[in-house]
Design an enzyme around this catalytic site. Structure first.
Site, PDB file in Angstrom:
ATOM      1  N   HIS A  36      -8.822  -2.665  -5.463  1.00  0.00           N
ATOM      2  CA  HIS A  36      -9.312  -1.360  -5.028  1.00  0.00           C
ATOM      3  C   HIS A  36     -10.798  -1.386  -4.684  1.00  0.00           C
ATOM      4  O   HIS A  36     -11.652  -1.614  -5.554  1.00  0.00           O
ATOM      5  CB  HIS A  36      -9.054  -0.351  -6.161  1.00  0.00           C
ATOM      6  CG  HIS A  36      -9.429   1.063  -5.841  1.00  0.00           C
ATOM      7  ND1 HIS A  36     -10.718   1.531  -5.920  1.00  0.00           N
ATOM      8  CD2 HIS A  36      -8.678   2.121  -5.431  1.00  0.00           C
ATOM      9  CE1 HIS A  36     -10.749   2.804  -5.595  1.00  0.00           C
ATOM     10  NE2 HIS A  36      -9.522   3.187  -5.293  1.00  0.00           N
ATOM     11  N   ASP A  37     -11.102  -1.190  -3.393  1.00  0.00           N
ATOM     12  CA  ASP A  37     -12.469  -0.942  -2.917  1.00  0.00           C
ATOM     13  C   ASP A  37     -13.485  -2.014  -3.302  1.00  0.00           C
ATOM     14  O   ASP A  37     -14.669  -1.704  -3.541  1.00  0.00           O
ATOM     15  CB  ASP A  37     -12.969   0.419  -3.429  1.00  0.00           C
ATOM     16  CG  ASP A  37     -12.302   1.591  -2.736  1.00  0.00           C
ATOM     17  OD1 ASP A  37     -11.387   1.366  -1.924  1.00  0.00           O
ATOM     18  OD2 ASP A  37     -12.682   2.742  -3.018  1.00  0.00           O
ATOM     19  N   LYS A 124      -8.908   3.265   3.335  1.00  0.00           N
ATOM     20  CA  LYS A 124      -9.058   4.166   2.191  1.00  0.00           C
ATOM     21  C   LYS A 124      -9.791   5.423   2.641  1.00  0.00           C
ATOM     22  O   LYS A 124     -10.947   5.364   3.057  1.00  0.00           O
ATOM     23  CB  LYS A 124      -9.844   3.446   1.086  1.00  0.00           C
ATOM     24  CG  LYS A 124     -10.039   4.252  -0.178  1.00  0.00           C
ATOM     25  CD  LYS A 124      -8.802   4.206  -1.047  1.00  0.00           C
ATOM     26  CE  LYS A 124      -8.995   4.960  -2.342  1.00  0.00           C
ATOM     27  NZ  LYS A 124     -10.264   4.711  -3.018  1.00  0.00           N
TER      28      LYS A 124
END
Length: 296
Positions: A36-37, A124
């Site tokens: 994630h990110d 995202k």
């Protein structure tokens, strides 16, 4: 309004973890790994030589290697640069413009965790990785209902994604030393919330130990978009120039290339014959065939 400078703190050990309300166990045949990110933009707030970042990257690298060996699909989220203010909406009020064109290199996933050819990268747009993305659809196609969450930041996107997964009947697992946050307090808050309200919390060591017995053979998993791109490489047509039900032979796909596809599918652990592919040579038909064989 911007993300603050983040000081060093010690990642939680297995002894620091909250008690899980559920007794879920990760299963390599059911799981997807979400990184994630992990973009340069978000990691820069830790500074240039923060030991926290080095440990985080090393832990996620180890988890990714394990996931690849276990045949677990790996999915990344990455925020786009120069977001339209209308797309970014309320995030502008909370965090400012986010990624801008000032330094395009900040958009990249950190070098040690660069996505590989068989990984999936999702754009995202909001805290949750499910919002305005195909994550749930991909998991349904792969017939997987567990999400292993690593990355930044624990109490924002990682925790929100875990809650959103729970609301979609997907079991989320937050890896305690595979996520990082603004502060140690917020990190532990995120772990406590997930453990008590929407998922399970495990350390990296617990994840690798409890899952090893369920690991499946080390075959990558193909998604629909990867199949489309593979076909485009054979027929040399623009993506918009064939429809999902079009006969690909009409676009120059020949028998030699179909045999090449048989070999390509074997890399994904799927045995298919020339006759099966030649019966109905379209993206939709081949994706249905692949999905059926992958499920079997």
């Amino acid at each position: 309004m911007s993300i603050p400078v983040i000081p060093f703190y010690t990642l939680p050990s297995a002894h620091d973890l909250p008690a899980n309300r559920v007794q879920w166990k990760p299963d390599a045949t059911r799981a997807v790994l979400l990184i994630h990110d992990m973009q340069e933009y978000f990691l820069r707030f830790y500074g240039t030589d923060n030991p926290l970042v080095h440990e985080l990257i090393a832990n996620i690298s180890a988890i990714r290697r394990w996931a690849k060996a276990a045949g677990i699909p790996v999915v990344y989220t990455a925020q786009p640069a120069e977001q339209n203010p209308l797309d970014r909406a309320l995030l502008n009020d909370m965090w400012g413009p986010g990624l801008t064109k000032a330094d395009p290199a900040l958009k990249a996933v950190v070098a040690a965790l660069q996505p590989e050819a068989d990984d999936t990268v999702l754009v995202k747009w909001r805290y949750s990785a499910f919002q305005r993305s195909s994550l749930q659809q991909l998991m349904q196609e792969w017939q997987r209902d567990q999400l292993l969450i690593v990355g930044v930041y624990a109490h924002i996107g990682c925790m929100t994604t875990a809650l959103d997964a729970f609301m979609r009947d997907i079991q989320p697992f937050m890896i305690s030393d595979g996520v990082a946050d603004f502060t140690e307090q917020e990190h532990h808050m995120a772990l406590s919330y997930v453990a008590g309200r929407c998922g399970a919390v495990l350390s990296m060591a617990q994840l690798l130990d409890t899952s090893v017995s369920t690991a499946s053979p080390a075959h990558p998993v193909m998604n629909r978009e990867q199949l489309r791109q593979l076909l485009l490489s054979y027929i040399d047509e623009g993506e918009s120039e064939f429809a999902d039900d079009d006969n690909l032979m009409d676009y120059g796909l020949d028998s030699v290339q179909v045999m090449s596809l048989v070999a390509e599918w074997e890399k994904y652990g799927i045995k298919v014959t020339f006759e099966e592919l030649a019966r109905k040579p379209s993206l939709n038909a081949w994706w249905t065939l692949y999905s059926q064989k992958q499920a079997a």
